[in-house]
Scaffold this motif. Structure first.
Motif, PDB file in Angstrom:
ATOM      1  N   GLU A   1       5.162   1.777   6.684  1.00 29.53           N
ATOM      2  CA  GLU A   1       5.656   0.762   7.661  1.00 29.53           C
ATOM      3  C   GLU A   1       5.696  -0.765   6.711  1.00 29.53           C
ATOM      4  O   GLU A   1       6.493  -1.463   7.060  1.00 29.53           O
ATOM      5  CB  GLU A   1       4.640   0.595   8.762  1.00 29.53           C
ATOM      6  N   GLU A   2       4.699  -0.592   5.684  1.00 33.54           N
ATOM      7  CA  GLU A   2       4.964  -1.882   4.758  1.00 33.54           C
ATOM      8  C   GLU A   2       6.170  -2.127   4.004  1.00 33.54           C
ATOM      9  O   GLU A   2       6.886  -3.030   4.050  1.00 33.54           O
ATOM     10  CB  GLU A   2       3.802  -1.908   3.900  1.00 33.54           C
TER      11      GLU A   2
ATOM     12  N   ASP B   1       0.958  -1.307  -0.070  1.00 34.47           N
ATOM     13  CA  ASP B   1      -0.017  -0.097  -0.014  1.00 34.47           C
ATOM     14  C   ASP B   1       1.084   1.358  -0.002  1.00 34.47           C
ATOM     15  O   ASP B   1       1.596   1.563   0.965  1.00 34.47           O
ATOM     16  CB  ASP B   1      -1.052   0.025   1.273  1.00 34.47           C
TER      17      ASP B   1
ATOM     18  N   ARG C   1       1.495   3.227   2.989  1.00 28.65           N
ATOM     19  CA  ARG C   1       1.774   2.826   4.464  1.00 28.65           C
ATOM     20  C   ARG C   1       3.259   2.631   4.449  1.00 28.65           C
ATOM     21  O   ARG C   1       3.839   1.439   4.035  1.00 28.65           O
ATOM     22  CB  ARG C   1       1.127   1.646   4.509  1.00 28.65           C
TER      23      ARG C   1
END
Lengths: 471, 471
Positions: free
Chosen positions: B397-398, B392, B395
């Motif tokens: 953090e991904e 994504d 995001r």
């Protein structure tokens, strides 16, 4: 150079040799006979002996010795079995010969991955002897029992290349000592990689001019379930070559397909005591499952018959097959034997196979009526063939004639989109032809050489001419 | 840099662009949309647009444009289909994008020699369409319809490499414009050569950092008499991979052997409307004579059954086969489709096949429980596989998690004797891993780059970090 600076440089050179003597002890020698043996060329090139010979036993020792040579500007020539044909190991600038034959350990065999790592001084026959019980083999076979380091350095190929490729395709990685004496590895064991410039392929074929390979990682193959070999004489040279070309174009995966012309067959009969019909002849080998070999044989037999091929004589047992290929492999010595005391000169063009028949037939016409024997053998499945001039070393006019015919041959091959050397390398003998073949690209090769070996200590004067090489 | 010298250098840059505009007329553009399209990376790398895009039509025009760029120190990025995955064509230093797609002529096809020469902008599908009626094909197939110049420059491979090799083995020669604007040819058409340094292999995989390939000479193959393809689901990932390894070790000459894990199969079913069992699955293709294909199939079927393989579903007609491989080829887009609006990140390690099962199983364990979909596809016959992180873009953090898992994966592969990139190339994404993989050998690559492109105008900042590249 002034007398003083020459004396200084001579003193520095001697200091370097003294440091090598200290490093290697009795594995350093200036013995004249040993030096001569290590400067000797196999063929027509003039010999030039190195100033010393060393026998290193490990990569670290090679690195330490190279570092000494670098400090004292001493030329370095790596030496394997001494079977190269273009003066590749002649010490034209003197220096130190690194005899690698003491580095003959088989480091690892990874049966599951079909690869192995060997020290550079292992010969191909030693490797195959070691592999036999594991059901594996290394196919590249230039005839001579060369070392694998030497074979990598000249990008050797030989009889099996039509199926298995050359050293280019079969070296996975090299451990190399750089001209500064650093140790690098050119690649990992993975079958493929897109990680940066292809250093492995850069070192394969660089003839010791960029560094010394101390370990070689190689692809291996399973010994085929069925191996079948045969010999077939042809009515004409054209018919024999057409058979090869048609079989290749049909995609028959022949393991070996070799041409020996009538002159070469006669020489082999005299040398090996064989009784082959004195005709232009093809030697075949087929690898695969039993059914797949049968299929290949049927296809090739039909093509041969269409092109004036006679009966196939089969070598079915391992012994018969070995005898057959020994006869083929000794073609060069059989040729020299036609004239005791002679010197050999083997040409080495390779052309696109569509032009092969034309190239061989025109060459054969050039050879009609010359003073010396000049048999032809060829790895014809690759488009590569050799004329062996069998020269009387006392008759300079024969060398002149060989030079003239070779020049016509190379020009013919280049005009056909071919190369001046299919497998022997450039050494001293092809330096001028390299310019004819590659044109401006040779300048790129020079830049690479200068970038990696700025002091030009690695086999100086081979492949490329850089100052202070003689013209 | 002082304000004055910066202004001078900016003026020089603009003068260079003006000269290019004059040379190329309407085939020079600074249009923002076109520039953006040519700076866009396919995957997770940040886009950076070039200052201008040109559309050359001939080698001579490329040479003239390069000479202008050299004079004005303007970075050059060669661009094909834009399908590379590691930011290989992103203009991190600005400069001019050379869009090669206008150079799309098939120059010659030598049917008798099984080779052809094409301009760099010809795509592999265009070439195969042209060859079909001649009974020939070019096997290298990275999935995307890339240009052959682009495929040469990243050393591409793909599904057929297990049988036919990669671009490394299948490029015979390149026509290259050097960083000074000279035109060279790296080799002749002969199948093998020992004539000097292997410039062909040096340029293959150099990602436009040493010059621009304008023509590519390629090996071709006869379309096999019989082609047979099948799909087989497995009880376990280990069983599927063991099947591959055992078939390779037995020397079965499979043309393709591809792994799709259960997550990827599910993605393909959703994307392509197929109804494959959602299991770890192998896709096979066999090439040869009818009898030889039958033999290969029998061997592989027996190995599969021993390793928990289910029934083979056969694709016998050309249409069925095309449908099957289209599903495989669209795996990447099928993966992105799992999450509309997502960005892809494809890992690319390649390991010795003896370590493949261990490497994939450990990777699969790393993927358990992560937030994003991460299917696996692999050219498992080569030891090469890809995890596709479906990210994504909102995001971060991904991205951090993908980076962490990729780092573990690359370290695992390197520890197994593998490589950080089997086929995607280094681009921007693998620069730091290149150092981890090659160690001191990277310094040799840097020297080669500096020797051939001293001004660092050819795709600067890719493969190697040289000043003034950002760290």
């Amino acid at each position: 150079m002034s007398i003083e600076s020459e004396a200084r440089s001579r003193a520095d050179f001697e200091a370097g040799l003294a440091a090598l003597a200290e490093l290697l002890g009795e594995r350093f020698t200036r013995n004249a006979a040993i030096r001569e043996q290590h400067g000797k060329a196999e063929t027509y090139h003039a010999a030039r002996t190195p100033d010393a010979v060393i026998f290193p036993r490990s990569t670290e020792e090679v690195a330490a010795a190279v570092a000494i040579c670098a400090r004292h500007a001493i030329p370095i020539i790596a030496y394997g079995a001494g079977t190269s044909l273009e003066g590749n190991i002649t010490a034209i600038h003197g220096g130190v010969c690194f005899d690698m034959t003491g580095m003959n350990r088989i480091v690892t065999v990874n049966e599951a991955d079909l690869d192995c790592t060997v020290e550079a001084g292992v010969t191909r026959e030693e490797l195959n002897l070691h592999l036999r019980d594991k059901g594996l083999f290394f196919p590249i076979d230039p005839g001579a029992n060369a070392t694998l380091g030497g074979m990598a350095s000249t990008r050797a190929s030989g009889t099996n290349a039509v199926r298995y490729g050359t050293m280019r395709e079969n070296v996975l990685a090299l451990k190399v000592v750089t001209p500064e004496g650093r140790i690098i590895t050119t690649a990992r064991r993975a079958r493929k990689s897109a990680a940066g410039y292809d250093l492995t392929r850069l070192f394969v074929g660089s003839e010791g001019t960029l560094g010394i390979a101390t370990e070689v990682t190689l692809r291996l193959y399973g010994i085929p379930e069925t191996i079948s070999a045969a010999v077939c004489p042809f009515e004409s040279l054209q018919g024999a070559v057409d058979t090869v070309v048609q079989a290749i174009q049909l995609g028959v995966p022949m393991a070996r397909i070799e041409l020996l012309d009538d002159v070469q067959i006669d020489a082999v009969n005299r040398w090996a005591g064989t009784e082959l019909a004195v005709r232009n002849t093809l030697f075949f080998e087929f690898h695969g499952s039993e059914a797949h070999v049968r299929e290949q044989v049927e296809t090739v037999r039909a093509i041969s018959a269409d092109n004036g091929g006679g009966d196939f004589s089969w070598a079915s047992t391992t012994e018969e097959r070995n005898r057959l290929w020994k006869a083929r492999h000794q073609a060069y010595y059989a040729a020299l034997n036609l004239r005791p005391g002679s010197t050999g000169w083997s040409t080495d063009v390779c052309v696109p196979i569509s032009r092969l028949a034309e190239c061989i037939v025109a060459t054969k016409a050039d050879l009609a009526g010359i003073a010396m024997p000049a048999p032809i053998v060829g790895h014809v499945g690759d488009g590569n063939f050799h004329v062996t001039f069998v020269l009387d070393p006392e008759r300079p006019e024969e060398f002149a004639e060989a030079r003239r015919i070779n020049a016509r041959l190379v020009e013919r091959a280049l005009a056909m989109g071919g190369t001046c050397t299919g497998e022997h390398g450039v050494g001293l003998g092809k330096i001028d032809w390299l310019e004819a073949e590659h044109g401006e690209a040779v300048e790129l090769m020079r830049r690479i050489k200068r970038a990696i070996d700025p002091a030009n200590i690695m086999n100086p004067g081979k492949i490329l001419r850089l100052p202070p090489d003689p013209a």
